[in-house]
Scaffold this motif. Structure first.
Motif, PDB file in Angstrom:
ATOM      1  N   GLU A 117      57.927  50.763  39.049  1.00 16.17           N
ATOM      2  CA  GLU A 117      56.498  51.015  39.069  1.00 16.17           C
ATOM      3  C   GLU A 117      56.072  51.798  37.829  1.00 16.17           C
ATOM      4  O   GLU A 117      56.287  52.997  37.720  1.00 16.17           O
ATOM      5  CB  GLU A 117      56.117  51.800  40.338  1.00 16.17           C
ATOM      6  CG  GLU A 117      56.299  51.005  41.622  1.00 16.17           C
ATOM      7  CD  GLU A 117      55.343  49.836  41.703  1.00 16.17           C
ATOM      8  OE1 GLU A 117      54.258  49.901  41.075  1.00 16.17           O
ATOM      9  OE2 GLU A 117      55.677  48.854  42.374  1.00 16.17           O
ATOM     10  N   THR A 219      44.916  48.859  44.010  1.00 17.05           N
ATOM     11  CA  THR A 219      45.548  49.660  42.962  1.00 17.05           C
ATOM     12  C   THR A 219      44.670  49.722  41.716  1.00 17.05           C
ATOM     13  O   THR A 219      43.704  48.969  41.572  1.00 17.05           O
ATOM     14  CB  THR A 219      46.914  49.067  42.550  1.00 17.05           C
ATOM     15  OG1 THR A 219      46.704  47.825  41.875  1.00 17.05           O
ATOM     16  CG2 THR A 219      47.810  48.857  43.758  1.00 17.05           C
ATOM     17  N   ARG A 322      48.190  56.524  52.165  1.00 19.53           N
ATOM     18  CA  ARG A 322      48.730  56.621  50.820  1.00 19.53           C
ATOM     19  C   ARG A 322      49.516  57.914  50.607  1.00 19.53           C
ATOM     20  O   ARG A 322      50.251  58.036  49.646  1.00 19.53           O
ATOM     21  CB  ARG A 322      47.593  56.560  49.794  1.00 19.53           C
ATOM     22  CG  ARG A 322      46.916  55.212  49.738  1.00 19.53           C
ATOM     23  CD  ARG A 322      45.661  55.260  48.908  1.00 19.53           C
ATOM     24  NE  ARG A 322      45.173  53.905  48.703  1.00 19.53           N
ATOM     25  CZ  ARG A 322      45.441  53.173  47.621  1.00 19.53           C
ATOM     26  NH1 ARG A 322      46.178  53.672  46.670  1.00 19.53           N
ATOM     27  NH2 ARG A 322      44.972  51.948  47.506  1.00 19.53           N
ATOM     28  N   LYS A 330      50.913  50.858  48.703  1.00 19.03           N
ATOM     29  CA  LYS A 330      50.952  51.360  47.330  1.00 19.03           C
ATOM     30  C   LYS A 330      50.481  52.808  47.274  1.00 19.03           C
ATOM     31  O   LYS A 330      49.537  53.195  47.944  1.00 19.03           O
ATOM     32  CB  LYS A 330      50.037  50.516  46.452  1.00 19.03           C
ATOM     33  CG  LYS A 330      50.518  49.086  46.247  1.00 19.03           C
ATOM     34  CD  LYS A 330      51.605  49.044  45.207  1.00 19.03           C
ATOM     35  CE  LYS A 330      51.968  47.605  44.870  1.00 19.03           C
ATOM     36  NZ  LYS A 330      53.029  47.527  43.866  1.00 19.03           N
ATOM     37  N   SER A 332      49.039  54.342  44.733  1.00 15.41           N
ATOM     38  CA  SER A 332      48.368  54.261  43.445  1.00 15.41           C
ATOM     39  C   SER A 332      47.535  55.502  43.197  1.00 15.41           C
ATOM     40  O   SER A 332      47.242  56.273  44.102  1.00 15.41           O
ATOM     41  CB  SER A 332      47.478  53.019  43.421  1.00 15.41           C
ATOM     42  OG  SER A 332      46.718  52.988  42.253  1.00 15.41           O
ATOM     43  N   VAL A 335      41.348  53.875  42.110  1.00 18.36           N
ATOM     44  CA  VAL A 335      40.997  52.464  42.165  1.00 18.36           C
ATOM     45  C   VAL A 335      39.568  52.325  41.653  1.00 18.36           C
ATOM     46  O   VAL A 335      38.700  53.136  41.975  1.00 18.36           O
ATOM     47  CB  VAL A 335      41.116  51.897  43.592  1.00 18.36           C
ATOM     48  CG1 VAL A 335      40.754  50.418  43.616  1.00 18.36           C
ATOM     49  CG2 VAL A 335      42.532  52.109  44.120  1.00 18.36           C
TER      50      VAL A 335
END
Length: 437
Positions: A117, A219, A322, A330, A332, A335
């Motif tokens: 990642e 993401t 998350r 994910k 992340s 976004v």
């Protein structure tokens, strides 16, 4: 798809049927009849596939964006891949009842995949996808009342954008699917729901009611790309979405399409936190798209423009799913509220000027493509990821020794902002679409 994948009357079929009829390949719309390609037979088996080789003349280091200068002279890297290998199966039960299914093997494997990642400092993660690298992209029962009224129920393709509606490998010139739509939206976008579609005169239309997307999968580098996937044994449907598409064929050789999507995404997760953020925020996903295909006078020209909006984007970073380190979702950063993708490609069949090759139905398209896209077009909370803004050109050839097979070769070049290194590559591929029974 040549005909949207949702009808199993896929471009693969259209290639054989339309080629023999001398009709432009891109003219068949999404799904007039699931058995049209079967020539009156009840059972039809077909599919498509791609084999690709790439040599990328840029760094594959996880810090190639955060430390661009340090990786400007890194060596190139190459890969072989089987992006998609698909099997179609359809059956006509009679009295207007038909069945269709599609099984897709992605990247030649099954099971859990490991990925490095980049957005998390190069950490290794297991990439959990429903079915691993094998997906059931279509599985539906359809009742046809008339050409203008068909009802399909089950797992269906969502025909938003050019790539989802026409994504078999003979429907684009590049070795891999066009990057812009393939980055910001699910590709192929498939979900469980109900579809009403039909064709009347020069129009084809479709409306769908679907399970919603899952905001936990959104993401910064892919926007809603993984939003239709589920790590569970079922598709979560706490929230819902609707999609629609209309295509017009009035001008000979030209198809013009409009498509769109609207749905809520926050709270479409498991377990549902009904009294928390799920109740306060909606995460509206709104997408609008226009696309066209022109296939006449030995030219094929395709283009599309997509724009997306995500409500409550700044809240996704804090959603509890998350924050759990064991979550399959994910982790992340931010976004974007907006994303976009525009692209156009044009190819000319030079073999059309050579009578012997024309009679033998061989084609050689010399093509060029330009696209621009950004899955992080809005700096959420003033956080920027400038490397997501891409301009890309590609040029190459598509050779068709027979209508169902294409040998592709291209040079492509991604242009990033000045502080980053551009990303040139050479790609070679072989693709087919066909019906075997």
């Amino acid at each position: 798809m040549k005909t949207s994948k949702q009808t199993l009357l896929s471009a693969a079929m259209a290639v054989a049927a339309l080629a023999s009829a001398g009709t432009a390949m891109a003219q068949t719309s999404a799904a007039d009849s699931v058995m049209q390609h079967a020539g009156g037979k009840r059972l039809a088996i077909g599919g498509y596939g791609e084999i690709a080789y790439s040599r990328n003349f840029y760094s594959d280091h996880v810090s190639r964006y955060s430390q661009a200068e340090a990786h400007a002279d890194d060596p190139s890297h190459g890969r072989f891949d089987i992006p998609h290998a698909v099997i179609y199966l359809s059956y006509d039960f009679g009295k207007g009842w038909t069945f269709g299914t599609e099984i897709e093997f992605e990247h030649g494997g099954t099971g859990v995949a490991y990925e490095k990642e980049d957005e998390e400092g190069g950490e290794w993660e297991q990439e959990t996808e429903k079915g691993g690298e094998v997906e059931l992209e279509q599985f539906w029962i359809q009742k046809s009342f008339a050409p203008w009224a068909n009802l399909r129920m089950g797992h269906i393709v969502v025909p938003v954008g050019l790539n989802n509606a026409h994504h078999e490998p003979l429907n684009f010139f590049t070795v891999y699917r066009p990057e812009g739509e393939n980055t910001i939206m699910p590709s192929t976008w498939h979900q469980t729901g109900v579809s009403f579609w039909g064709r009347a005169g020069d129009w084809r239309y479709e409306a769908q009611f679907l399970a919603g997307l899952n905001a936990d999968h959104f993401t910064n580098t892919g926007w809603i790309n993984k939003g239709n996937s589920s790590p569970l044994e079922f598709d979560i449907a706490n929230k819902y979405g609707v999609a629609a598409r209309v295509d017009n064929y009035s001008v000979p050789g030209l198809r013009i399409g409009l498509s769109g999507y609207y749905g809520h995404s926050i709270g479409n997760s498991y377990p549902r936190n009904a009294n928390g953020v799920d109740a306060e925020y909606k995460g509206q996903v709104v997408i609008g798209s226009v696309d066209f295909t022109y296939n006449a006078h030995n030219w094929i020209v395709r283009g599309q423009a997509d724009y997306g909006y995500l409500g409550d984007a700044a809240q996704l970073r804090y959603i509890y799913n998350r924050l759990n380190s064991n979550s399959p979702y994910k982790h992340s950063a931010w976004v974007s509220k907006n994303a976009y993708a525009v692209g156009v490609e044009a190819g000319y069949d030079v073999f059309s000027q050579i009578s012997k090759l024309r009679r033998d139905r061989q084609k050689l398209y010399v093509f060029g493509r330009y696209e621009q896209y950004n899955p992080y077009a809005s700096n959420t909370n003033n956080v920027a990821y400038d490397y997501t803004e891409i301009k890309r050109i590609a040029a190459g050839v598509n050779y068709h020794p027979i209508p169902q097979v294409a040998v592709k070769a291209e040079y492509s070049h991604r242009f990033l902002k000045e502080i980053y290194n551009d990303e040139p590559s050479v790609n070679i591929g072989v693709a087919y679409e066909g019906w075997f029974l």
